[in-house]
Design a protein around this motif. Sequence first.
Motif, mmCIF file in Angstrom:
data_model
loop_
_atom_site.group_PDB
_atom_site.id
_atom_site.type_symbol
_atom_site.label_atom_id
_atom_site.label_comp_id
_atom_site.label_asym_id
_atom_site.label_seq_id
_atom_site.Cartn_x
_atom_site.Cartn_y
_atom_site.Cartn_z
ATOM 1 N N VAL A 13 40.635 30.169 34.478
ATOM 2 C CA VAL A 13 39.743 31.015 33.597
ATOM 3 C C VAL A 13 38.724 31.678 34.700
ATOM 4 O O VAL A 13 37.848 32.311 34.043
ATOM 5 N N MET A 14 38.419 31.125 35.815
ATOM 6 C CA MET A 14 37.401 31.811 36.601
ATOM 7 C C MET A 14 37.752 32.828 37.753
ATOM 8 O O MET A 14 38.780 32.762 38.345
ATOM 9 N N THR A 15 36.868 34.067 37.752
ATOM 10 C CA THR A 15 37.257 35.001 38.593
ATOM 11 C C THR A 15 36.758 34.451 39.883
ATOM 12 O O THR A 15 36.031 33.576 40.174
ATOM 13 N N LYS A 50 42.592 34.085 39.010
ATOM 14 C CA LYS A 50 41.867 33.229 37.940
ATOM 15 C C LYS A 50 42.246 31.840 38.471
ATOM 16 O O LYS A 50 43.271 31.698 38.936
#
Lengths: 104, 104
Positions: A13-15, A50
Motif C-alpha cells: 500500500v505504500m509508494t 506499491k
Amino acid sequence: MSTDKQSYKDKKVMTIGIISEITGLSQRKIRYYEERKLIFPERTKRGTRKYSFSDVETLMEIAEQIEDGVQTFEIKKEMAKKQTRDERNKMIRGQINAHFNIKK
Amino acid sequence: MSTDKQSYKDKKVMTIGIISEITGLSQRKIRYYEERKLIFPERTKRGTRKYSFSDVETLMEIAEQIEDGVQTFEIKKEMAKKQTRDERNKMIRGQINAHFNIKK
DNA sequence: CGTGTAAGGAATTCTGACACG
DNA sequence: CGTGTAAGGAATTCTGACACG
C-alpha cells in the motif's frame, strides 16, 4: 484466523516516497534492489510501485548486508536459503500438528 | 511488547488514492469526512494526506452509518462516546491489574 | 448536508541513460 | 557493481468554488 494482522503487514500500500522516508534509502537504491530481484513491489494500474511493511523489513536487512560489503547476488542467495528453511519448518510444524491431532 | 503490530496498524503511510481504492469511497468523500473532523490524516511536508489502516477501519464504519442516513454530526458524537468508553475500560483494566499485581 | 466536477498549480513517480569506478 | 543525477512525460494530490437539493 489472524487474517487481519497478516494483511496489514503484507498488504502492498505504500509508494516509494514513503518507503524511502521510512527506510532512509534513496529511491534509486530501492528500485535497484528490485532490479536485482531482492524485492517485489506490486504496481498500480499506471505503474506506480506499491510496497508493504514486510518489504520495509526486507529492505532494512538488505541495507545492512550491503553496508557489510555483501553483493546483491549473495544477498539473493541467502534469501533463497532462508526461504527454503522457513518452508521446511512450516512443513514440520504441520506434521507435528497432524500427529497430535490425529491421536487425540 | 507488541509495539510492532500497533505501529503497522496506526502508522500513517497511505495516500488518498490507495485509501479510496481500499475503502471504495471517493476522494471527495474522504476529504469531506476529514473536514467534518471524523478522521485525522497526517501530512507530508508538501501537504499530501497520509492514512493508516486504522483510518481505513474508521472510514468503513463512517460509510456504513452514512448509508443508514446518520449525519456526520451524529457520527462524530458517537465516536466521542466510544472514545470515552474505551478510555474508561482501559483505566478499569489498569486498576484490576494493579490490584492483583500488588497482592502477589 | 453530502458529494460530484472542472480548474490550475505543485509535487510524485516512471523509465532509460550517462557517469564514476 | 552500486548509486547519483538530469530529462521529459504521465499521473497524483491539493485547494477553493460552483452545483444540486
